[in-house]
Every structure is written in structure tokens, then in C-alpha cells.
Design a protein around this motif. Structure first.
Motif, PDB file in Angstrom:
ATOM      1  N   SER A  99       0.828  -1.208   0.000  1.00 27.16           N
ATOM      2  CA  SER A  99       0.000   0.000   0.000  1.00 27.16           C
ATOM      3  C   SER A  99       0.862   1.258   0.000  1.00 27.16           C
ATOM      4  N   LEU A 100       1.939   1.238   0.775  1.00 24.92           N
ATOM      5  CA  LEU A 100       2.864   2.375   0.762  1.00 24.92           C
ATOM      6  C   LEU A 100       3.505   2.544  -0.609  1.00 24.92           C
ATOM      7  N   LEU A 101       3.872   1.420  -1.226  1.00 26.60           N
ATOM      8  CA  LEU A 101       4.459   1.478  -2.564  1.00 26.60           C
ATOM      9  C   LEU A 101       3.489   2.107  -3.551  1.00 26.60           C
ATOM     10  N   CYS A 102       2.216   1.714  -3.473  1.00 27.11           N
ATOM     11  CA  CYS A 102       1.198   2.290  -4.354  1.00 27.11           C
ATOM     12  C   CYS A 102       1.078   3.799  -4.140  1.00 27.11           C
ATOM     13  N   ALA A 103       0.993   4.209  -2.873  1.00 21.72           N
ATOM     14  CA  ALA A 103       0.779   5.626  -2.571  1.00 21.72           C
ATOM     15  C   ALA A 103       1.976   6.478  -2.956  1.00 21.72           C
ATOM     16  N   LEU A 104       3.166   6.049  -2.566  1.00 19.63           N
ATOM     17  CA  LEU A 104       4.360   6.872  -2.783  1.00 19.63           C
ATOM     18  C   LEU A 104       4.756   6.930  -4.259  1.00 19.63           C
ATOM     19  N   SER A 105       4.540   5.850  -4.991  1.00 14.46           N
ATOM     20  CA  SER A 105       4.882   5.870  -6.411  1.00 14.46           C
ATOM     21  C   SER A 105       3.870   6.664  -7.223  1.00 14.46           C
ATOM     22  N   ALA A 106       2.642   6.786  -6.705  1.00 11.44           N
ATOM     23  CA  ALA A 106       1.600   7.492  -7.452  1.00 11.44           C
ATOM     24  C   ALA A 106       1.746   9.007  -7.373  1.00 11.44           C
ATOM     25  N   ILE A 107       2.255   9.531  -6.265  1.00 14.08           N
ATOM     26  CA  ILE A 107       2.297  10.987  -6.066  1.00 14.08           C
ATOM     27  C   ILE A 107       3.117  11.694  -7.153  1.00 14.08           C
ATOM     28  N   PRO A 108       4.366  11.266  -7.440  1.00 13.47           N
ATOM     29  CA  PRO A 108       5.094  11.955  -8.521  1.00 13.47           C
ATOM     30  C   PRO A 108       4.454  11.770  -9.884  1.00 13.47           C
ATOM     31  N   MET A 109       3.787  10.621 -10.101  1.00 13.00           N
ATOM     32  CA  MET A 109       3.128  10.407 -11.391  1.00 13.00           C
ATOM     33  C   MET A 109       1.919  11.319 -11.546  1.00 13.00           C
ATOM     34  N   ILE A 110       1.187  11.548 -10.477  1.00 14.35           N
ATOM     35  CA  ILE A 110       0.036  12.459 -10.547  1.00 14.35           C
ATOM     36  C   ILE A 110       0.508  13.863 -10.910  1.00 14.35           C
ATOM     37  N   ILE A 111       1.552  14.326 -10.235  1.00 15.57           N
ATOM     38  CA  ILE A 111       2.084  15.660 -10.541  1.00 15.57           C
ATOM     39  C   ILE A 111       2.520  15.739 -11.998  1.00 15.57           C
ATOM     40  N   THR A 112       3.168  14.677 -12.476  1.00 16.59           N
ATOM     41  CA  THR A 112       3.618  14.652 -13.874  1.00 16.59           C
ATOM     42  C   THR A 112       2.438  14.702 -14.830  1.00 16.59           C
ATOM     43  N   PHE A 113       1.416  13.861 -14.582  1.00 22.44           N
ATOM     44  CA  PHE A 113       0.230  13.878 -15.443  1.00 22.44           C
ATOM     45  C   PHE A 113      -0.416  15.261 -15.461  1.00 22.44           C
ATOM     46  N   LEU A 114      -0.503  15.906 -14.318  1.00 19.20           N
ATOM     47  CA  LEU A 114      -1.177  17.204 -14.248  1.00 19.20           C
ATOM     48  C   LEU A 114      -0.394  18.285 -14.992  1.00 19.20           C
ATOM     49  N   PHE A 115       0.926  18.287 -14.864  1.00 13.60           N
ATOM     50  CA  PHE A 115       1.736  19.268 -15.592  1.00 13.60           C
ATOM     51  C   PHE A 115       1.742  18.985 -17.089  1.00 13.60           C
ATOM     52  N   CYS A 116       1.580  17.728 -17.454  1.00 13.67           N
ATOM     53  CA  CYS A 116       1.700  17.347 -18.873  1.00 13.67           C
ATOM     54  C   CYS A 116       0.356  17.231 -19.578  1.00 13.67           C
ATOM     55  N   THR A 117      -0.735  17.548 -18.895  1.00 16.17           N
ATOM     56  CA  THR A 117      -2.045  17.613 -19.544  1.00 16.17           C
ATOM     57  C   THR A 117      -2.275  19.065 -19.940  1.00 16.17           C
ATOM     58  N   THR A 118      -1.819  19.407 -21.126  1.00 14.93           N
ATOM     59  CA  THR A 118      -1.837  20.812 -21.544  1.00 14.93           C
ATOM     60  C   THR A 118      -3.160  21.234 -22.178  1.00 14.93           C
ATOM     61  N   ASN A 119      -3.965  20.253 -22.622  1.00 18.97           N
ATOM     62  CA  ASN A 119      -5.260  20.572 -23.226  1.00 18.97           C
ATOM     63  C   ASN A 119      -6.324  19.670 -22.613  1.00 18.97           C
ATOM     64  N   PRO A 120      -6.771  19.970 -21.385  1.00 21.61           N
ATOM     65  CA  PRO A 120      -7.672  19.069 -20.659  1.00 21.61           C
ATOM     66  C   PRO A 120      -8.962  18.741 -21.400  1.00 21.61           C
ATOM     67  N   TYR A 121      -9.461  19.661 -22.228  1.00 18.99           N
ATOM     68  CA  TYR A 121     -10.765  19.436 -22.834  1.00 18.99           C
ATOM     69  C   TYR A 121     -10.745  18.367 -23.929  1.00 18.99           C
ATOM     70  N   THR A 122      -9.557  17.954 -24.357  1.00 21.14           N
ATOM     71  CA  THR A 122      -9.493  16.798 -25.271  1.00 21.14           C
ATOM     72  C   THR A 122      -9.885  15.517 -24.543  1.00 21.14           C
ATOM     73  N   LEU A 123      -9.876  15.549 -23.200  1.00 26.02           N
ATOM     74  CA  LEU A 123     -10.228  14.366 -22.428  1.00 26.02           C
ATOM     75  C   LEU A 123     -11.725  14.095 -22.446  1.00 26.02           C
ATOM     76  N   LEU A 124     -12.519  15.045 -22.930  1.00 24.05           N
ATOM     77  CA  LEU A 124     -13.961  14.812 -23.046  1.00 24.05           C
ATOM     78  C   LEU A 124     -14.261  13.698 -24.032  1.00 24.05           C
TER      79      LEU A 124
END
Length: 524
Positions: free
Chosen positions: A284-309
Motif C-alpha cells: 500500500s505504501l508502494l502504491c501511494a508513494l509511487s503514485a504521487i510523482p506520477m500524478i504531478i507529472t500527469f497534471l503538468f503534462c495535460t496541456t489541453n484538458p478538454y481533449t479528455l472529453l
């Protein structure tokens, strides 16, 4: 079937913990202190068991599937901060359960924990309902695992071949194929499955690092820090941003879950009283700690959110990767990583659910104890329980032919059932006092146990309440949250089963003895 022992058998070895309280409780419940000996051979190391739970969750990659939340459910800031809160709350539940698992290792997991911690006159009834909730949770989770794996696979095809449109029957057939792959790895190929599970720990982490680096190096321009951490976007129709924040717990609650994976493999670990809590907390710790940097990366790299519709391949994460990479080679590698990871979750989910169903049914939780509770003499696996698990999950997968809201409701109901099954042992521990646990145990929370358990219960009440809310207003048949209704239908089946069968036949699981490893190998 289980062999009950009224005294310590020569070929069995008791766990190195003080279980006097549990045995006293069982004697009071009318079982005369009888014990169960393990039927399955120890095969899983800590790393292999971590691989099972990590394969099911695959959190650092799976969070990409929820990126549509940044469109209006609080935007990127809520996506990030809600995940942190949900991860913390889920870890509270996990640690609370890990302490109990260290005292009461058993293939039925929380079904036995509930029986051991209940007042004697309620042990049988509460244990049955925990078993019903846990069974529903894992069957729904298996169905969701197959369907999501099929959608990820077909989505990858649609990314590479834009003119191709996946059909519902193709999703179902690939979901069934995922179940068949899971059967093979859990039966004929089960000898190599622990090695496969270990490999998946390295594969998921390597795939995460690849996507992490590729996104950061290829995405131009990136979102600003203000967009990621400050600018709240509320387009849900709910007027309160505070309420929207509570609705945003879904990604974290789902991505960090399945804490009982290792608990149901207790008979297949050398020292489950130590190894099961290690796996529960470690994975569970592995899941949580590995996900945090990936979430930040996804958020910075989603430059056109409305394409996700209307994302490419029907998968938001594929749209982000497609927009960011600008490279067919990098995109194909990422697609392969996602397909392998999601398909690998199927055998892990089957292994876990089948052990639970095998144990629950052989104790009278459902009809067919003699058949479903049988262990195959050669493969040393609960073959019939494996087949039943896959069959039931494939039946639920037929809902792909119906409205997507009903299918999503079934999967949401699985989360509610899990919350109930996880919560019962913690609630009972608080109600009856932590003196129910022996002083000498591997995982001991000590003085922080009570406040931690209380916080875990509070988190569960909050998360279950708002996981049942619709995300958007006004509420329509298309956006209604059907999770509670679907869960009620499932539990209704077990109400009928209780009065027709289990009220006469169900007996709570008992304290487990495991065969000495050397003796087990000799018997095999």
C-alpha cells in the motif's frame, strides 16, 4: 475439506504469537477450541505477494485513468490534494487491518477476523455478513478487472488504427479471454506464478519510470504551477467547493485498495502472522508513494484538458500520452506497458478472490461446500473455486451490453462492499476494546492504536458516504450513481441465501494451524 484438530497435531506448527484470547472466544462460541490445519502449500514470498497486490492496483499508472476529474471536479488542485487525503485515509484502514491480520492469519481474512472479535452470540451472524460483503466486493472487482483490461487493450488498438471502433461484444470476449489467462496462471502454470508476480513489481516500476521521464521530456508547453496547485475548477453543478472536494476522493480510494490481497493467501506463506502485515503495509505504501510523482507529472503534462472529453481510444491517459509524446515509438511502448500491466492484474485478482470464496463456501457461507471447498490433489489449488470466481465475474461482465451507468454502479458497489468488510473488524475492535488482541504480536500499534482506529472509521464513513454521491447536477439517469442500489441487490441475494441455506450450515472459521513446511513437501 479442512481437517479439524482438537489438539496440537505433530505435523502442524502453531504461529509464534499468543492466541489465547482467540481460542477462548472460539470455545465460548461452541467450537470447543477446535482448530483448522492449512490445506495449501506455502509458495509466496513477501515480494511475490507484494507483486499480487501491486498488480491489482498498479496505482502509479492507474491514476491516469481518472484524469477526466480535472475537467470540472475541482480541477488539477483537487485531483492532487484529494489523492493525498484519500491515500492517508486508506493507509489508516490498511494499518488497522494489518495489526489484526498479524493476530488472526486465515485464508478467509476479515471473515475470520470478524468472528474472532465479535461477541460470542453475534460471531456467526456478523462473520457471515462480512463474508457476503467481501465475496461481493471481490467478484465485482474481478469483473471490473477483466472489463478494464479489455477496454485498455481495445483502446490501444484504436489509438494505432483510428478508423477502428470497438464493439461491446469485443469488450466482453476479451474480458473472458483475460479470465481464461487468469485461470491458466492459477492452475496449470501456478508453479511459475510467484515468479511472474515478482517480475510485475519490477515491470510496473520500470514502466512508470519510462512514462514519467518521457512525459517530462517531451511535453511542450507544460501547465503552470498555478493551474496544477491553485486554480480550482468546479463545473459539477454543486455550489459548494467543499462538497466537490469530498467527491474527489474516488481516484485515491480506488487506486489504493485491496488491502486484504495477502490476507487471503495466508495458507500459502511461510510465516503469515509476519508476512501478511508486511505485504499489506508495504504494498500500500508502494502504491501511494509511487503514485504521487506520477500524478504531478500527469497534471503538468495535460496541456489541453478538454481533449479528455472525447479521448483517443476512449482512455484519458492515452490522450495525454498521444498529445505529449509526438512520437509513434514512445507511444507504442507506453501502450504495451499499459496492456501488460492491466492484463497482469487478472490472475492476481482471481487468486485472491478464489481463496476467499473457497474458504467462505467450505464453512457453509454458500451451497456447494463439498465441491467448491475441494483442493486439487496435484496442483494444490482450489480449482473449483477458481472456476466459479471467473464464471461469476464473466456473468457480471455481460453488463457491458447495457448502459455504462449500471456497469459503473456495479463496480462502485464493490468499493462500498469492501468498505463494509474492512470496517467490521475495526469497529468491533473499538467496541470490545483492544484487549481482545494478545499483547505479544508482530504488528502492535500500542498507544496510538485507538486514535488510529477511530480515524480509520471516520475516514470510512466519509468516503463511503461521498462515493455514493453523483458527481454532477442536475442528476439524470445518465449521471446517476447506482453503486448503492447495485450493492443492495447483491446483498439481497445473500439475505435469501442466509434463510435458505447458511442459517443452518454456516460456521465461522477457526484459528489456523499451518503444516510444517518440510512435512508439507514430504506429503506432496
Amino acid at each position: 475439506m479442512s481437517t479439524n484438530q482438537s489438539s496440537h497435531p505433530k505435523d502442524c506448527e502453531k504461529f509464534a504469537i499468543d492466541t489465547s484470547n482467540a481460542l477462548e472466544s472460539q470455545m465460548t462460541n461452541g467450537t470447543s477450541g477446535t482448530l483448522e490445519s492449512a490445506e495449501l502449500r506455502p509458495r509466496f514470498s513477501v515480494l511475490a505477494a507484494v507483486g499480487m497486490q501491486y498488480s491489482i492496483s498498479a496505482t502509479p499508472l492507474a491514476v491516469g485513468g481518472y484524469l477526466t476529474f480535472i475537467l470540472g471536479v475541482g480541477g488539477s488542485p483537487y485531483f492532487f490534494y484529494c489523492f493525498l487525503v484519500a491515500a492517508f485515509g486508506q493507509m489508516l484502514v490498511c494499518i488497522s487491518l494489518a495489526e489484526i491480520a498479524a493476530v488472526y492469519p486465515h485464508a478467509s481474512g476479515q471473515v475470520f477476523w470478524t468472528a474472532a472479535l465479535s461477541p460470542p452470540e453475534w460471531a456467526r451472524f456478523l462473520s457471515y455478513w462480512n463474508g457476503a460483503s467481501t465475496t461481493l466486493g471481490w467478484v465485482f472487482a474481478n469483473a471490473g478487472t477483466y472489463v478494464f483490461a479489455a477496454q485498455i487493450f481495445l483502446g490501444a488498438i484504436m489509438v494505432r488504427f483510428p478508423d477502428y471502433v470497438a464493439k461491446s461484444y469485443q469488450v466482453f470476449l476479451i474480458a473472458v479471454a483475460c479470465g481464461v489467462i487468469g485461470i491458466l496462471l492459477n492452475t496449470l502454470l501456478f508453479k511459475i506464478y510467484p515468479a511472474v508476480s515478482k517480475f510485475m513489481v519490477w515491470f510496473i516500476n520500470a514502466g512508470t519510470i519510462f512514462i514519467f521521464v518521457a512525459l517530462l521530456t517531451r511535453t511542450t508547453p507544460k501547465a503552470s504551477a498555478r493551474q496544477v496547485f491553485i486554480d480550482v475548477v468546479n463545473e459539477t453543478g454543486w455550489s459548494s467547493n467543499g462538497l466537490v472536494f469530498l467527491l474527489g476522493f474516488l481516484p485515491g480510494s480506488v487506486a489504493i485498495a485491496c488491502f486484504d490481497t495477502a490476507a487471503h493467501m495466508a495458507e500459502e506463506m511461510d510465516q503469515p502472522d509476519r508476512q501478511v502485515p508486511q505485504v499489506m503495509i508495504g504494498a500500500s505504501l508502494l502504491c501511494a508513494l509511487s503514485a504521487i510523482p506520477m500524478i504531478i507529472t500527469f497534471l503538468f503534462c495535460t496541456t489541453n484538458p478538454y481533449t479528455l472529453l472525447n479521448p483517443i481510444g476512449g482512455q484519458p491517459v492515452y490522450q495525454v500520452l498521444h498529445d505529449a509524446f509526438h512520437s509513434d515509438g514512445l507511444l507504442v511502448v507506453a501502450l504495451i506497458i499499459y496492456c501488460v500491466v492491466y492484463i497482469s492484474s487478472c490472475p492476481a485478482a482471481i487468486a485472491t478472490a478464489s481463496r476467499l470464496i473457497w474458504s467462505f463456501v467450505k464453512h457453509g457461507g454458500m451451497p456447494g461446500a463439498r465441491w467448491i471447498g475441494e483442493v486439487h490433489p496435484v496442483m494444490q489449488v482450489p480449482l473449483n473455486a477458481i472456476l466459479l470466481t471467473v464464471f461469476a465475474s464473466c456473468l457480471i461482465s455481460l453488463l457491458v451490453f447495457g448502459p455504462s451507468t449500471v456497469l459503473n454502479g456495479v463496480f462502485g458497489a464493490g468499493g462500498i462492499c469492501f468498505a463494509f468488510s474492512y470496517g467490521m473488524p475495526i469497529w468491533l475492535l473499538l467496541l470490545r476494546g483492544r484487549s481482545q488482541l494478545p499483547k505479544k504480536r508482530y504488528c502492535n500499534l500500542g498507544k496510538i492504536g485507538v486514535p488510529l482506529n477511530i480515524l480509520a472509521v471516520c475516514w470510512q464513513l466519509i468516503s463511503v458516504t461521498f462515493l455514493s454521491f453523483p458527481l454532477y447536477r442536475p442528476v439524470t439517469l445518465g449521471n446517476m450513481n447506482w453503486a448503492s442500489a447495485c450493492g443492495a441487490v447483491g446483498l439481497g441475494i445473500f439475505v435469501v441465501n442466509w434463510f435458505v441455506y447458511s442459517r443452518r450450515n454456516f460456521r465461522p472459521p477457526r484459528q489456523l494451524y499451518v503444516r510444517n513446511l518440510q512435512q508439507t513437501e514430504t506429503d506432496a
